[in-house]
Design a protein around this motif. Structure first.
Motif, PDB file in Angstrom:
ATOM      1  N   VAL A  65       0.852  -1.201   0.000  1.00  0.00           N
ATOM      2  CA  VAL A  65       0.000   0.000   0.000  1.00  0.00           C
ATOM      3  C   VAL A  65       0.881   1.242   0.000  1.00  0.00           C
ATOM      4  CG1 VAL A  65      -1.461   1.397   1.528  1.00  0.00           C
ATOM      5  CG2 VAL A  65      -2.030  -0.981   1.142  1.00  0.00           C
ATOM      6  N   ASP A  66       0.518   2.217  -0.818  1.00  0.00           N
ATOM      7  CA  ASP A  66       1.197   3.514  -0.791  1.00  0.00           C
ATOM      8  C   ASP A  66       0.256   4.536  -1.430  1.00  0.00           C
ATOM      9  OD1 ASP A  66       4.327   4.458  -0.372  1.00  0.00           O
ATOM     10  OD2 ASP A  66       3.242   5.749  -1.799  1.00  0.00           O
ATOM     11  N   PRO A  67       0.284   5.798  -0.958  1.00  0.00           N
ATOM     12  CA  PRO A  67      -0.595   6.813  -1.564  1.00  0.00           C
ATOM     13  C   PRO A  67      -0.316   7.031  -3.051  1.00  0.00           C
ATOM     14  CG  PRO A  67       0.429   7.665   0.442  1.00  0.00           C
ATOM     15  CD  PRO A  67       1.039   6.327   0.177  1.00  0.00           C
ATOM     16  N   LEU A  68       0.902   6.723  -3.503  1.00  0.00           N
ATOM     17  CA  LEU A  68       1.231   6.999  -4.905  1.00  0.00           C
ATOM     18  C   LEU A  68       0.856   5.866  -5.853  1.00  0.00           C
ATOM     19  CD1 LEU A  68       4.643   8.925  -4.767  1.00  0.00           C
ATOM     20  CD2 LEU A  68       2.321   9.808  -4.835  1.00  0.00           C
ATOM     21  N   TYR A  69       0.464   4.706  -5.309  1.00  0.00           N
ATOM     22  CA  TYR A  69       0.061   3.618  -6.198  1.00  0.00           C
ATOM     23  C   TYR A  69      -1.261   4.001  -6.868  1.00  0.00           C
ATOM     24  CZ  TYR A  69       3.439   0.726  -3.595  1.00  0.00           C
ATOM     25  OH  TYR A  69       4.557   0.212  -2.999  1.00  0.00           O
ATOM     26  N   GLY A  70      -1.318   3.722  -8.161  1.00  0.00           N
ATOM     27  CA  GLY A  70      -2.470   4.135  -8.961  1.00  0.00           C
ATOM     28  C   GLY A  70      -2.029   5.134 -10.015  1.00  0.00           C
ATOM     29  N   TYR A  71      -0.925   5.839  -9.741  1.00  0.00           N
ATOM     30  CA  TYR A  71      -0.343   6.708 -10.769  1.00  0.00           C
ATOM     31  C   TYR A  71       0.337   5.827 -11.828  1.00  0.00           C
ATOM     32  CZ  TYR A  71      -1.200  10.894  -8.024  1.00  0.00           C
ATOM     33  OH  TYR A  71      -1.814  11.903  -7.351  1.00  0.00           O
ATOM     34  N   PRO A  72       0.441   6.339 -13.067  1.00  0.00           N
ATOM     35  CA  PRO A  72       1.101   5.549 -14.103  1.00  0.00           C
ATOM     36  C   PRO A  72       2.569   5.248 -13.742  1.00  0.00           C
ATOM     37  CG  PRO A  72       0.019   7.496 -15.043  1.00  0.00           C
ATOM     38  CD  PRO A  72      -0.055   7.634 -13.551  1.00  0.00           C
ATOM     39  N   ALA A  73       3.095   4.184 -14.320  1.00  0.00           N
ATOM     40  CA  ALA A  73       4.471   3.777 -14.033  1.00  0.00           C
ATOM     41  C   ALA A  73       5.458   4.905 -14.342  1.00  0.00           C
ATOM     42  CB  ALA A  73       4.814   2.530 -14.835  1.00  0.00           C
ATOM     43  N   ASP A  74       5.167   5.683 -15.399  1.00  0.00           N
ATOM     44  CA  ASP A  74       6.080   6.791 -15.753  1.00  0.00           C
ATOM     45  C   ASP A  74       6.167   7.822 -14.631  1.00  0.00           C
ATOM     46  OD1 ASP A  74       6.477   5.638 -18.132  1.00  0.00           O
ATOM     47  OD2 ASP A  74       5.344   7.102 -19.332  1.00  0.00           O
ATOM     48  N   GLU A 125       3.281  -2.498 -12.891  1.00  0.00           N
ATOM     49  CA  GLU A 125       2.081  -2.468 -13.750  1.00  0.00           C
ATOM     50  C   GLU A 125       1.297  -3.773 -13.671  1.00  0.00           C
ATOM     51  OE1 GLU A 125       3.817  -0.909 -17.447  1.00  0.00           O
ATOM     52  OE2 GLU A 125       2.453   0.796 -17.218  1.00  0.00           O
ATOM     53  N   SER A 126       1.985  -4.899 -13.802  1.00  0.00           N
ATOM     54  CA  SER A 126       1.251  -6.169 -13.717  1.00  0.00           C
ATOM     55  C   SER A 126       0.741  -6.387 -12.295  1.00  0.00           C
ATOM     56  CB  SER A 126       2.128  -7.340 -14.173  1.00  0.00           C
ATOM     57  OG  SER A 126       3.263  -7.422 -13.338  1.00  0.00           O
ATOM     58  N   GLY A 127       1.543  -6.008 -11.299  1.00  0.00           N
ATOM     59  CA  GLY A 127       1.133  -6.187  -9.911  1.00  0.00           C
ATOM     60  C   GLY A 127      -0.073  -5.338  -9.546  1.00  0.00           C
ATOM     61  N   PHE A 128      -0.157  -4.148 -10.124  1.00  0.00           N
ATOM     62  CA  PHE A 128      -1.303  -3.278  -9.851  1.00  0.00           C
ATOM     63  C   PHE A 128      -2.587  -3.930 -10.383  1.00  0.00           C
ATOM     64  CE2 PHE A 128      -4.202   0.257 -10.557  1.00  0.00           C
ATOM     65  CZ  PHE A 128      -4.143   0.893  -9.325  1.00  0.00           C
ATOM     66  N   LEU A 129      -2.490  -4.501 -11.580  1.00  0.00           N
ATOM     67  CA  LEU A 129      -3.663  -5.163 -12.180  1.00  0.00           C
ATOM     68  C   LEU A 129      -4.071  -6.396 -11.363  1.00  0.00           C
ATOM     69  CD1 LEU A 129      -2.717  -4.858 -15.955  1.00  0.00           C
ATOM     70  CD2 LEU A 129      -4.411  -3.519 -14.681  1.00  0.00           C
ATOM     71  N   GLN A 130      -3.116  -6.980 -10.661  1.00  0.00           N
ATOM     72  CA  GLN A 130      -3.406  -8.176  -9.845  1.00  0.00           C
ATOM     73  C   GLN A 130      -3.692  -7.808  -8.378  1.00  0.00           C
ATOM     74  OE1 GLN A 130       0.090 -10.652 -10.478  1.00  0.00           O
ATOM     75  NE2 GLN A 130      -0.216 -10.593 -12.684  1.00  0.00           N
ATOM     76  N   ASP A 131      -3.914  -6.493  -8.113  1.00  0.00           N
ATOM     77  CA  ASP A 131      -4.215  -6.005  -6.750  1.00  0.00           C
ATOM     78  C   ASP A 131      -3.085  -6.250  -5.762  1.00  0.00           C
ATOM     79  OD1 ASP A 131      -6.722  -5.065  -7.514  1.00  0.00           O
ATOM     80  OD2 ASP A 131      -7.650  -7.020  -7.137  1.00  0.00           O
TER      81      ASP A 131
END
Ligand SMILES: C[S@@+](CC[C@H](N)C(=O)[O-])C[C@H]1O[C@@H](n2cnc3c(N)ncnc32)[C@H](O)[C@@H]1O
Length: 237
Positions: A65-74, A125-131
């Motif tokens: 968990v982090d507040p910045l997760y959800g932003y694009p990888a770039d 990116e793949s990890g975000f899609l897999q929650d």
């Protein structure tokens, strides 16, 4: 445990997006891989640490968990570039003030920290899609009660105690405990100045009133002076 040194004090204006490796986590949380295999792990304030990416590659169930997760990888890559330049410059400025126990040199620490961020970015990116990476901020976590067997939080609480007040620390500890089935580990238990968190006994007393047993344990790790302990929260017997 060694006493804090007044020789080192970081000058950071905000919480850095800066991360460590799986192996470093094992050391400063006093854990071994077998303990992590027993259930679901949550890493809060995970930043660009490679803990979750490496855990996943080993078949361990971990969510970060982090507040910045959800932003694009770039965007996260840009945060890494900016914050790493800032942190590493500050570390070089204070090179003589670190304890070279885990890392033999500052250069070794830099290589390890950069490798952590690269490993995180490769998995993001793949990890975000897999929650595996969830965007959220303490003191509120978007999970039901008790779903993680072990909850970890490194280099946020206590570390940035000048930015976060006592009420935040108490609420954050209760929230970390709420989503755990009974164990939370927080590291370190000192600020960036290496001094122990000044409101620790008040915090432990209040947690105790909520049925949470809190203990500070010594760990076989120290990088900035004073960072050789971890706070373990468990349900009172
Ligand atoms: C110094 S990094 C620590 C990364 C990792 N835990 C480690 O020890 O290597 C601190 C992280 O806390 C995150 N953060 C800042 N405010 C937060 C909050 N209110 N709740 C959760 N994380 C937060 C930042 O985005 C940053 O990535």
């Amino acid at each position: 445990m060694s006493s804090p040194s007044p020789a080192i004090e970081f000058q950071l204006s905000s919480v850095a997006f800066f991360g460590r490796t799986f192996d470093e986590y094992l050391r400063f949380f006093a854990l071994d891989e077998a303990a992590l295999r027993r259930g679901r792990i949550l890493d809060v304030a995970a930043g660009p640490s490679s803990f979750t990416a490496e855990a996943h590659a080993r078949g361990i169930s971990a969510v970060a968990v982090d507040p910045l997760y959800g932003y694009p990888a770039d965007t996260l890559t840009a945060h890494v570039q900016i914050d790493y330049a800032r942190m590493l410059a500050e570390m070089r400025r204070k090179a003589g003030g670190f304890r070279y126990r885990y890392f033999p040199s500052l250069a070794a620490a830099e290589v390890s920290r950069r490798a952590a961020a690269e490993r995180f970015l490769a998995d993001y990116e793949s990890g975000f899609l897999q929650d595996r990476y969830v965007g959220a901020s303490l003191p509120r976590l978007p999970f039901p009660d008790g779903i993680f067997d072990l909850v970890l939080c490194a280099h946020l609480l206590f570390t940035y105690s000048r930015r976060f007040d006592y009420a935040f620390h108490l609420a954050a500890c209760r929230e970390l405990f709420r989503v755990s089935s009974g164990e939370v580990r927080l590291h370190p238990v000192c600020g960036l100045d290496g001094k122990p968190y000044p409101e620790l006994s008040r915090l432990l007393d209040e947690l105790s009133l909520s049925g949470i047993d809190a203990r500070v344990i010594p760990v076989d790790y120290e990088f900035f002076p004073g960072s050789d302990t971890t706070l373990v929260l468990r349900r009172s017997a």
